[in-house]
Write an enzyme that holds these catalytic residues in place. Structure first.
Site, PDB file in Angstrom:
ATOM      1  N   HIS A  26      -3.493  -5.757 -23.811  1.00 25.95           N
ATOM      2  CA  HIS A  26      -4.471  -4.697 -24.077  1.00 25.95           C
ATOM      3  C   HIS A  26      -5.037  -4.779 -25.504  1.00 25.95           C
ATOM      4  O   HIS A  26      -6.236  -4.708 -25.725  1.00 25.95           O
ATOM      5  CB  HIS A  26      -3.846  -3.307 -23.907  1.00 25.95           C
ATOM      6  CG  HIS A  26      -3.179  -3.102 -22.588  1.00 25.95           C
ATOM      7  ND1 HIS A  26      -3.705  -3.563 -21.410  1.00 25.95           N
ATOM      8  CD2 HIS A  26      -2.035  -2.453 -22.235  1.00 25.95           C
ATOM      9  CE1 HIS A  26      -2.917  -3.226 -20.412  1.00 25.95           C
ATOM     10  NE2 HIS A  26      -1.895  -2.551 -20.882  1.00 25.95           N
ATOM     11  N   LYS A  31     -11.679   1.090 -19.579  1.00 29.96           N
ATOM     12  CA  LYS A  31     -11.854   2.352 -20.319  1.00 29.96           C
ATOM     13  C   LYS A  31     -13.269   2.421 -20.881  1.00 29.96           C
ATOM     14  O   LYS A  31     -13.791   1.432 -21.400  1.00 29.96           O
ATOM     15  CB  LYS A  31     -10.837   2.443 -21.463  1.00 29.96           C
ATOM     16  CG  LYS A  31      -9.403   2.653 -20.969  1.00 29.96           C
ATOM     17  CD  LYS A  31      -8.450   2.787 -22.130  1.00 29.96           C
ATOM     18  CE  LYS A  31      -6.998   2.719 -21.677  1.00 29.96           C
ATOM     19  NZ  LYS A  31      -6.450   3.974 -21.200  1.00 29.96           N
ATOM     20  N   ASP A  88       3.657   2.991  -5.451  1.00 36.31           N
ATOM     21  CA  ASP A  88       3.256   4.007  -6.402  1.00 36.31           C
ATOM     22  C   ASP A  88       1.820   3.812  -6.928  1.00 36.31           C
ATOM     23  O   ASP A  88       1.052   4.764  -7.067  1.00 36.31           O
ATOM     24  CB  ASP A  88       4.266   3.914  -7.559  1.00 36.31           C
ATOM     25  CG  ASP A  88       4.085   5.022  -8.536  1.00 36.31           C
ATOM     26  OD1 ASP A  88       4.001   6.174  -8.086  1.00 36.31           O
ATOM     27  OD2 ASP A  88       4.002   4.724  -9.751  1.00 36.31           O
ATOM     28  N   LYS A 113      -1.358  -7.227 -14.569  1.00 36.10           N
ATOM     29  CA  LYS A 113      -0.391  -7.803 -15.483  1.00 36.10           C
ATOM     30  C   LYS A 113       1.040  -7.420 -15.062  1.00 36.10           C
ATOM     31  O   LYS A 113       1.177  -6.416 -14.381  1.00 36.10           O
ATOM     32  CB  LYS A 113      -0.670  -7.350 -16.907  1.00 36.10           C
ATOM     33  CG  LYS A 113      -0.266  -5.890 -17.181  1.00 36.10           C
ATOM     34  CD  LYS A 113      -0.230  -5.639 -18.654  1.00 36.10           C
ATOM     35  CE  LYS A 113       0.973  -5.012 -19.142  1.00 36.10           C
ATOM     36  NZ  LYS A 113       1.506  -3.791 -19.044  1.00 36.10           N
ATOM     37  N   ALA A 169       0.790  -1.239   0.000  1.00 39.18           N
ATOM     38  CA  ALA A 169       0.000   0.000   0.000  1.00 39.18           C
ATOM     39  C   ALA A 169       0.818   1.283   0.000  1.00 39.18           C
ATOM     40  O   ALA A 169       0.285   2.354  -0.283  1.00 39.18           O
ATOM     41  CB  ALA A 169      -0.927   0.002   1.209  1.00 39.18           C
TER      42      ALA A 169
HETATM   43  C1  BG6 Z   1       0.623  -0.248 -19.525  1.00 35.36           C
HETATM   44  C2  BG6 Z   1       1.983  -0.438 -20.096  1.00 35.36           C
HETATM   45  O1  BG6 Z   1       0.012  -1.491 -19.303  1.00 35.36           O
HETATM   46  O2  BG6 Z   1      -0.153   0.512 -20.431  1.00 35.36           O
HETATM   47  C3  BG6 Z   1       2.649   0.891 -20.361  1.00 35.36           C
HETATM   48  O3  BG6 Z   1       2.788  -1.194 -19.191  1.00 35.36           O
HETATM   49  C4  BG6 Z   1       1.760   1.741 -21.233  1.00 35.36           C
HETATM   50  O4  BG6 Z   1       3.924   0.739 -20.963  1.00 35.36           O
HETATM   51  C5  BG6 Z   1       0.350   1.797 -20.674  1.00 35.36           C
HETATM   52  O5  BG6 Z   1       2.329   3.049 -21.279  1.00 35.36           O
HETATM   53  C6  BG6 Z   1      -0.582   2.479 -21.641  1.00 35.36           C
HETATM   54  O6  BG6 Z   1      -1.795   2.721 -21.010  1.00 35.36           O
HETATM   55  P1  BG6 Z   1      -2.739   3.914 -21.466  1.00 35.36           P
HETATM   56  O7  BG6 Z   1      -3.950   3.773 -20.602  1.00 35.36           O
HETATM   57  O8  BG6 Z   1      -1.966   5.182 -21.244  1.00 35.36           O
HETATM   58  O9  BG6 Z   1      -3.005   3.661 -22.909  1.00 35.36           O
END
Ligand code: BG6
Length: 437
Positions: free
Chosen positions: A215, A157, A16, A123, A13
């Site tokens: 992602h 999102k 960052d 992740k 906790a």
């Molecule tokens: C993270 C990655 O999962 O997603 C980062 O580890 C990346 O490297 C980030 O910058 C991007 O997230 P977002 O929400 O800014 O598109």
């Protein structure tokens, strides 16, 4: 789903993530009355803090600060939670390095936590296919799949959630959402930043592991999956895994930005990619013959994540007798300036028969001026409290996705590109110029 009385425990906790994301998201949920003084938020870690010291780590309002408590380590955690009240659910957020996930899960069970508990992990869920299988095997020794919430913050999102609404709550898109009308799907995620103090992690990962495998694969699944039978987590996950079962990666090319190897934390001979492009195919009835292109990179000329749907050209008839009329496109902009754009041909006003493709724009900012777009963690944490796993990644999805990337990780030549410049694509595709939207 009814919200039960829940204790939220953040492990790690003082790190960052708690400061930047978790505590602010929880404070917003408190301001929206989605959590209140029937909840408790317990920070934990190796450092010793009094409740007062712990509260002092964050800039939060007084009412919310009262929910915050601190307990050092996991020993005696169960009794400590009991001393704070009766809770029917306990949610543990692992704000910890992934290498300690399995040991922490084991320790929680040793401390007497069981069916009433859930764990939230972030992740990377493994480094490749075998390690993702090992990690899932280890964790599921202690917690069932229904107790594990794997965060992919892209699923939190707003625009990503809207993708299902866009596809399945509007009758006009589904009939054309297939290979008969769509020529290609293009997924692009550009960032203007580099590795930002995370070079050591990044150099071990690379952009394929960091962005594409998780992602962007989630985006791909949502855009290509069949309508799920219901909106329940299991059905949505099944629809996504069906995409992964039929997906193949055909080609992958890797690049690294100039000067990367001189950065602190990066191996001097590093072959880690900071930009990659891939061509894939979903081998099912709907997507037969439709290539799916993906590209993602650091130090790009602009920040933006978009999905482009390129439609097929019209027959060479009528207005297109010369074959030069640009085909329709749909652009879904995930971020920034979230929105959806449809490119259509229109007649330019005047006596000449001139056509021009124009964008029909829908932006969240215009449509919902008074609504704030919630931060991904707000939605995801609330879903954990509600016990809804729909926006979380299943163990099977992570393994299947890693399996697809086997043979494409850390392999192939790495070319160099200049910062701020998109490398020349190796694919014969007209990339949609997302800058235009
Ligand atoms: C993270 C990655 O999962 O997603 C980062 O580890 C990346 O490297 C980030 O910058 C991007 O997230 P977002 O929400 O800014 O598109």
């Amino acid at each position: 789903m009814a919200q039960s009385r829940t204790a939220i425990v953040i492990l790690g906790a003082s790190g960052d993530l708690a400061k930047r994301k978790l505590i602010p998201a929880l404070e917003t949920l408190y301001a929206q009355n989605k959590i209140d003084d029937t909840n408790v938020i317990i920070g934990s870690g190796r450092s010793e803090f009094s409740d007062e010291d712990f509260r002092g780590l964050f800039e939060v309002c007084e009412g919310f600060a009262k929910l915050l408590h601190y307990h050092t380590g996991l020993d005696g955690m169960k009794e400590y939670i009991k001393s704070q009240g009766d809770f029917d659910r306990i949610v543990f957020f692992f704000s910890l390095p992934p290498r300690v996930y399995a040991d922490t899960a084991r320790e929680l069970v040793a401390q007497g936590f069981g069916e009433e508990s859930s764990i939230i992990i972030e992740k990377p869920f493994g480094h490749d296919y075998p390690s993702s299988v090992d990690l899932n095997k280890e964790i599921t020794k202690y917690f069932g799949e229904h107790q594990i919430y794997r965060i992919d913050h892209y699923l939190g999102k707003e625009t990503v959630q809207n993708m299902m609404v866009f596809r399945f709550a509007n009758s006009i898109f589904e009939p054309i959402w297939n290979s008969r009308y769509i020529e290609s799907i293009q997924i692009s995620a550009f960032e203007t930043i580099g590795t930002e103090g995370r070079a050591q992690y990044f150099d071990n990962a690379g952009i394929i592991r960091d962005m594409a495998q998780n992602h962007l694969m989630q985006l791909l699944c949502l855009v290509t999956m069949e309508p799920p039978i219901t909106l329940e987590a299991d059905d949505v996950r099944l629809a996504k895994t069906n995409v992964l079962r039929t997906l193949t990666i055909e080609e992958c090319h890797r690049w690294q930005y100039e000067g990367y190897r001189n950065e602190e934390g990066v191996a001097p001979e590093s072959e880690t990619e900071t930009y990659a492009e891939l061509r894939m195919r979903v081998n099912n009835y709907r997507w037969n013959r439709v290539p799916i292109f993906m590209r993602t990179g650091k130090y790009m000329p602009r920040k933006g994540t978009e999905i482009g749907i390129q439609f097929r050209k019209l027959p060479r008839l009528l207005f297109n007798d010369m074959g030069d009329l640009a085909a329709n496109k749909i652009v879904i902009r995930i971020q920034p300036d979230e929105g959806i754009f449809i490119d259509m041909q229109n007649k330019v006003p005047g006596t000449d028969q001139t056509l021009q493709q124009t964008h029909m724009k829908y932006t969240y900012r215009d449509a919902f001026e008074n609504e704030e777009i919630p931060e991904a963690y707000q939605r995801l944490l609330l879903d954990v409290l509600r016990g809804d796993q729909t926006l979380f990644v299943s163990g099977q999805e992570t393994e299947m996705s890693w399996k697809l990337f086997s043979g494409f990780l850390d392999t192939g030549e790495v070319s160099i590109y200049r910062r701020g410049k998109v490398p020349q694509s190796r694919f014969a595709v007209d990339w949609i110029d997302f800058d235009d939207y």
